[in-house]
Write a protein that holds these residues in place. Sequence first.
Motif, mmCIF file in Angstrom:
data_model
loop_
_atom_site.group_PDB
_atom_site.id
_atom_site.type_symbol
_atom_site.label_atom_id
_atom_site.label_comp_id
_atom_site.label_asym_id
_atom_site.label_seq_id
_atom_site.Cartn_x
_atom_site.Cartn_y
_atom_site.Cartn_z
ATOM 1 N N GLY A 189 3.006 -7.397 -2.680
ATOM 2 C CA GLY A 189 1.404 -8.188 -2.743
ATOM 3 C C GLY A 189 1.514 -9.730 -2.896
ATOM 4 N N VAL B 93 -6.460 -2.019 -2.440
ATOM 5 C CA VAL B 93 -5.213 -3.031 -2.521
ATOM 6 C C VAL B 93 -5.347 -4.119 -1.622
ATOM 7 C CG1 VAL B 93 -2.878 -3.190 -1.687
ATOM 8 C CG2 VAL B 93 -3.361 -1.059 -2.818
ATOM 9 N N ILE C 181 0.841 -1.225 -0.006
ATOM 10 C CA ILE C 181 0.090 0.000 0.083
ATOM 11 C C ILE C 181 0.788 1.281 0.087
ATOM 12 C CG2 ILE C 181 -1.733 1.412 1.379
ATOM 13 C CD1 ILE C 181 -2.774 -1.271 2.456
ATOM 14 N N LYS D 43 -7.068 3.927 -1.973
ATOM 15 C CA LYS D 43 -5.871 2.742 -2.287
ATOM 16 C C LYS D 43 -5.730 1.694 -1.193
ATOM 17 C CE LYS D 43 -1.197 2.502 -3.516
ATOM 18 N NZ LYS D 43 0.331 3.235 -3.336
#
Length: 365
Positions: free
Chosen positions: A83, A251, A71, A247
Motif C-alpha cells: 500500500g 483498499v 488487495i 475490499k
Amino acid sequence: MNVQQTQISAADIVSRRDAGSGWHAQIPDDKAMLRAARDLTKDIAAHRADIYWTDMVGSALVGYGALAGAILVDSLPLAIVLGVISVLALYRALLFIHEISHFRNGALPGFRTAWNALVGVPMLTPSFMYEGVHTLHHKRTQYGTIADPEYLPLALMKPWSLPAFVLIALLAPVALLLRFAVLVPLGAIIPPIRRLTWQRLSALAINPDFRRKNPEGDLRRRVMLQEAGGMVWSWALIGSVFAFGWKPLLVALAVASVVALLNQLRTLVAHLWENEGEAMTVTAQFLDSVNVPPPGRIAELWAPVGLRYHALHHLMPSMPYHSLAEAHRRLVAELADDSSYHGANHAGMGVLVGRIARNTMRPRS
C-alpha cells in the motif's frame, strides 16, 4: 537602475520578515537573480519526451501493480508495504497534472490524453481540474490575492486551521466519487446543479472564495470527454462492489486518501503563506515559495516531479521538471552567498510546518 540597486540580500529578507506582517509589499524585484535565472537555463528548457513518458507510465504501472498486490495478499504487513509503495508511485504519477497545466505550443503530443486515460480519470482527477486554474496562481497580479485559487494566508490563520486543512484531504476520494457518479449526471439535466458543480467542485483549489469561470476553446471539449470518462469510471467502481465485494474498493479508496493527504501536506509547505492579500513582485512571490534542495533525499518522495524546487518553478514556470535540479545547481554556483535566491531554500518539511505553526500562534492586532 543598475544591478547593485536591485539586489536584496538574505539578511535584508530576514530583517523584513521579522518586522511583521506585510513584509512582502516591501520586497523589490531582484533583477540580478531574475536575469541569471533567464540566462543560465536557456539550454535546458526543452521537454524531454523520453523522461516524461518513462517516468509517468512507469510510476502508474508500479502504483497499480502494488495496489493490486495490496488487495490480493492475505498478509496484513505485506499489504501495508504494498500500500505504501502504491501511494508513493501513484502520487508521483498524479503530480504530472502540474506539468500538464503548464504545457504550451503542443509540448509532448499525446501525453495529456495518455495521462488522463492512465492516471487522471482512474483517480478521478482529470487534467481539466487543474488546466486553466493553476496558471491563475502564477499571474503576476493575482498570486497571493483573493483572486488566487491556490492561496490562503495559512500562517496568519488560527492554529486549528492547519490540522483541519490537512485532514480534510482524507475525504477527497469519496467526494470525487460522488461528484462524478452523482453530480455530473444530475447536472446534465438540472442546470443549477451543473453550474454549482462547475464553479465550486471542478478545480483543485484551496481558496473557498474561488469561483471557476466557464471553460473556453479546446478546454470545453476536453472537459466534456473527461467528465464522461469520470462518470463511467465512478459507476464502474461502485458496481465493482457487487462483483468483487467491498475490499478492493475500500483498499483503493484508502490508498487514494493517503495520496490526497500527502499532497495536502506538500501543499502546506509549498509556500510560507504569509501574504495578506497584497499584489507582490516576482521576487516576493519567489520568497514566499519554497525550495527544499539536496542534500536531503526524502523531499523527492513528498515533493516529486520537480516540486521540491517550487520556488524556482515560480521563477520559471515553463521549465520542465527534469531540468529544475540542474537550474538550481547553476544558480547556486553563479549567485553570491547573500543573494536573495538563497532566501527561498529550506531544510525540510518539519522545519516548514514548525514555522507555519508558530506563526499561527502569534497574537494578532
